[in-house]
Enzyme design. Structure first.
Site, PDB file in Angstrom:
ATOM      1  N   ASP A  75       1.067  -1.120   0.084  1.00 45.22           N
ATOM      2  CA  ASP A  75      -0.056  -0.036  -0.311  1.00 45.22           C
ATOM      3  C   ASP A  75       1.096   1.325   0.067  1.00 45.22           C
ATOM      4  OD1 ASP A  75      -1.778   2.070   0.522  1.00 45.22           O
ATOM      5  OD2 ASP A  75      -2.801   1.064   2.117  1.00 45.22           O
ATOM      6  N   HIS A  76       0.715   2.151  -0.966  1.00 44.76           N
ATOM      7  CA  HIS A  76       1.698   3.077  -1.413  1.00 44.76           C
ATOM      8  C   HIS A  76       1.551   4.445  -0.249  1.00 44.76           C
ATOM      9  CE1 HIS A  76       4.955   5.257  -3.182  1.00 44.76           C
ATOM     10  NE2 HIS A  76       4.847   4.705  -4.454  1.00 44.76           N
ATOM     11  N   ARG A  77       0.207   4.230   0.274  1.00 43.48           N
ATOM     12  CA  ARG A  77      -0.112   5.146   1.318  1.00 43.48           C
ATOM     13  C   ARG A  77       0.770   5.177   2.567  1.00 43.48           C
ATOM     14  NH1 ARG A  77      -6.321   4.250   2.135  1.00 43.48           N
ATOM     15  NH2 ARG A  77      -5.428   2.293   2.436  1.00 43.48           N
TER      16      ARG A  77
END
Lengths: 422, 325
Positions: A394-396
């Site tokens: 998850d790039h967040r």
């Protein structure tokens, strides 16, 4: 004090559960940890434990009944307490959604609402006529929609939000049946009728998979990193430990991956976190989910506390977990407490598997088959046992370079397997 | 167009109708020499003489009865009752005669009469002079009920009332008599009955009023927009009989919510009738129960603070809207 036992939420997407069987009857003494009942969720049948000791005073929900999460299903009297008259069950009252105030104007206090009458049997679903009509036209199950109106009434905006959250299955996969097809109705709209072919009503587990995978892909921006791991040493190590292991403790390749991930997650805690409105939540426990194929779908229960478990214990627990997953006897925590997931299709001869994150987790590791490959070592071509892994993250929560360090950590552990015996 | 007050717009309508149609005449208590309790007929006695502008004794039943007779005989009377509260004295004439003669005579006799009456509270005139009873007259088949909310509508609707072949109960809110507004000069300007006016367009909620309550609705819409970002549509019904339910339903189908505002009591009132019609015709479009913001269930208090507390306010309307969301 009477103790209320409520329908537990086992998994973020669970909205209701069916009471399969009561294991305690009124008058029975219950100890903390005793199994009170069997509950059937979308995914499986699970045992409901008592969180507090007491005496069963009333079983509010009958066997076979399906009730929303949070509803009181039984009432226990505290030990020694004279049983009081039980209040009839009430639906939980959802929080009223905050109203948006535009233009920066001061919010006005909302007008007081008429409270739901205490003690009133209030089981009818509250939904406005227009919300009911739109839901019916779209084939939505109104019981699965959370109401944000007065007294928890499901309003038009709630149905429209639910519709937007639905996967765009029909649009994106024109040849496949929608993953959450509308409940068949005699006057169903022409949505499905235009596509020739057989329509199969989606099972609960298929609906759950559809919902969760769509949630993941729609809310978690994925990035992907793949890597070859030389498993030659790990296979030798596995043979050695299995020589003396009991049947239960026999280690599989996947157990090695689980152990390696547990160690790597301890050193890279952001892959054991989740993103939320308030920021990142770092989980204290490392609970690694393993994807298990079932006849009618897929489930990913967690091996709990992997960070505290030896390789042998992980191997034993994984076997037990797989057996119970297949017979539908998982515990609530095993559904809902996972913090990381491994999905492995090595047994099917798949070379590489790029997974979809199991929400709300931060990453998933896809594992392919261990295959003999020609690789260059010290300038010479040699045959090594190679396993391709793919990290979907998850790039967040994390960025690519962190992902690279994390997946290299896993590689390092598996290529130097002795550290896993500690 | 000219700017004039509500009372002046009414007087202009009366003047123009007296000029246009020799069958038209006016009668009522103190409408001649005194010029009317609310100065609507001021100057008309001088202009048109005592045959066309008649002062009458204080005898509501008698003057409405005389009006019915004149109408049956071919004239076009306008009878002014000082307030709607006194119209109870003439109720038998209005309901049992004026409203029924056309039906009971199999269409041989009609009663083309305009009965004007002042309505509404807010002026400290106490319980026997302050009520709003538009809904009462709307209950009876056979009469038309007109409730203008602004000077232009007052003129256009009153002129239209004189051209109707039925009895028209024309109700004027006392709080509006001094209201100013642009009014068309055209002597042929009339406003059709049964055509509601969408005062303001919106998408989140429909607020429906008539007569004075249009302005509570309108002010509430302004507050909702500026303070809450809520877009309210405001509908002025203009006439309760005939009722422009189509405009209301079209709006509710768009906004999914309706609030009805009226000064009258809630119990058994017109808001209940309108609410029921919305439910019957737009049930599947409603996102919330229809709300009614009405006068409190008491005789109108004389005390100023209590009188305001008994009347519906724009804040009450705002609260009703917020409670639906």
């Amino acid at each position: 004090m009477a103790i209320e036992v409520t329908m537990p939420q086992m998994g973020a997407d669970m909205t209701e559960g069916a009471l399969v069987r009561w294991l305690k009857q009124p008058g029975d003494v219950v100890k903390r940890g005793d199994i009170l009942a069997e509950i059937e969720t979308d995914k499986a049948t699970v045992e409901l434990e008592a969180f507090e000791a007491g005496i069963v005073q009333q079983l509010v929900v009958a066997e076979g009944e399906t009730v929303p999460v949070g509803q009181v299903i039984a009432i226990l009297a505290a030990p020694g307490e004279v049983a009081a008259v039980a209040e009839p069950p009430r639906l939980p009252r959802p929080a009223v959604r905050e109203r948006k105030v535009e233009g920066g104007a001061t919010a006005r206090p909302a007008a007081p609402r008429a409270p739901v009458l205490e003690g009133e049997a209030d089981e009818r679903l509250r939904i406005s006529p227009v919300a009911r009509r739109i839901a019916a036209e779209a084939g939505l199950d109104i019981r699965a929609i959370a109401g944000t109106g007065p007294d928890g009434r499901v309003l038009r905006r709630d149905v429209e939000d639910a519709l937007r959250a639905q996967p765009l299955a029909a649009a994106s996969q024109p040849t496949a049946a929608p993953s959450t097809p509308p409940t068949p109705r005699p006057t169903a709209p022409a949505l499905a009728a235009t596509t020739a072919g057989r329509i199969e009503t989606a099972s609960k587990i298929r609906q759950a998979i559809a919902r969760r995978m769509t949630l993941s892909k729609q809310t978690q921006p994925h990035y992907y990193l793949t890597l070859d791991i030389d498993m030659t040493a790990a296979l030798t190590f596995r043979e050695q430990v299995n020589v003396s292991a009991s049947d239960a403790q026999r280690v599989s390749i996947n157990d090695l991956v689980v152990k390696a991930c547990a160690l790597a997650l301890g050193r890279h805690p952001r892959f054991n976190a989740e993103f939320g409105d308030n920021g990142l939540t770092y989980h204290d426990e490392i609970n690694i989910c393993i994807g298990i194929a079932l006849d009618d779908g897929l489930i990913a229960p967690a091996i709990l506390h992997c960070d505290e478990k030896t390789l042998g214990k992980i191997a034993a627990d994984a076997k037990d977990l797989i057996a119970r997953a297949k017979s539908g006897h998982l515990k609530a925590d095993e559904y809902s407490a996972g913090t990381f997931t491994i999905t492995n299709l090595g047994a099917y001869g798949v070379e590489m598997l790029i997974g979809i994150i199991n929400p709300p987790q931060a990453a998933i590791l896809g594992v392919g088959s261990v295959l003999p490959q020609a690789v260059v070592r010290d300038g010479a071509i040699v045959v090594r046992q190679v396993m391709k892994v793919a990290l979907s993250a998850d790039h967040r929560v994390t960025d690519g370079a962190e992902g690279a360090r994390f997946i290299k950590e896993i590689q390092g552990i598996l290529e130097n397997p002795a550290s896993m015996s500690l | 167009m000219a700017e004039m007050r509500f009372r002046d717009a009414l007087r202009e309508a009366l003047r123009e109708e007296l000029i246009r149609d020799p069958r038209v005449f006016l009668m009522g208590e103190d409408i001649g020499l005194y010029g009317g309790s609310y100065a609507v007929t001021k100057g008309l006695l001088d202009e048109f003489g005592p045959e066309r502008v008649l002062d009458t004794p204080i005898a509501e039943s008698g003057i409405v009865g005389a009006g019915i007779g004149a109408a049956m005989g071919g004239l076009r009377p306008m009878v002014e009752l000082m307030t709607i509260n006194f119209s109870f004295l003439a109720l038998d004439q209005i309901v049992n005669s004026a409203a029924k003669l056309y039906y009971m005579s199999n269409g041989q006799i009609n009663v083309p009469m305009v009965i004007r009456m002042a309505s509404g509270g807010g002026s400290q005139l106490a319980a026997t002079h302050s009520h709003s009873l538009e809904g009462l007259y709307a209950h009876f088949p056979g009469i038309k009920v007109v409730c203008p909310s602004n000077p232009a509508d007052a003129k256009g609707l009153l002129k239209r009332a004189f051209r109707d072949d039925n009895t028209v109960v024309f109700i004027e809110h006392t709080a509006l008599y001094s209201m100013k507004g642009e009014v068309p000069d055209d002597p042929e300007f009339t406003i059709e009955f049964g055509k509601a006016n969408i005062l303001r367009e919106g998408k989140d909620v429909t607020i429906i009023g008539y007569s004075g309550s249009v302005w509570q609705a309108s002010r509430a819409a302004t507050m909702l927009e500026s303070q809450e970002g809520i877009s309210a549509e405001v509908i002025d019904l203009r006439t309760l009989r005939p009722l422009d339910i189509d405009t209301v339903i079209a709006s509710v189908k768009k906004t999914n919510r309706a609030v009805i505002v009226e000064d009258d009591w809630k119990f058994g009132g017109f808001a209940g009738e309108l609410s029921a019609q919305i439910m019957e015709r737009a049930f599947d479009w409603l996102d919330a129960p229809v709300a009614r913001v009405c006068g409190k269930d008491v005789p109108m208090p004389y005390n100023r603070n209590l009188e305001f507390a008994a009347l519906p306010s724009e804040e009450d309307v705002v609260d009703a809207v917020l409670a639906m969301l």
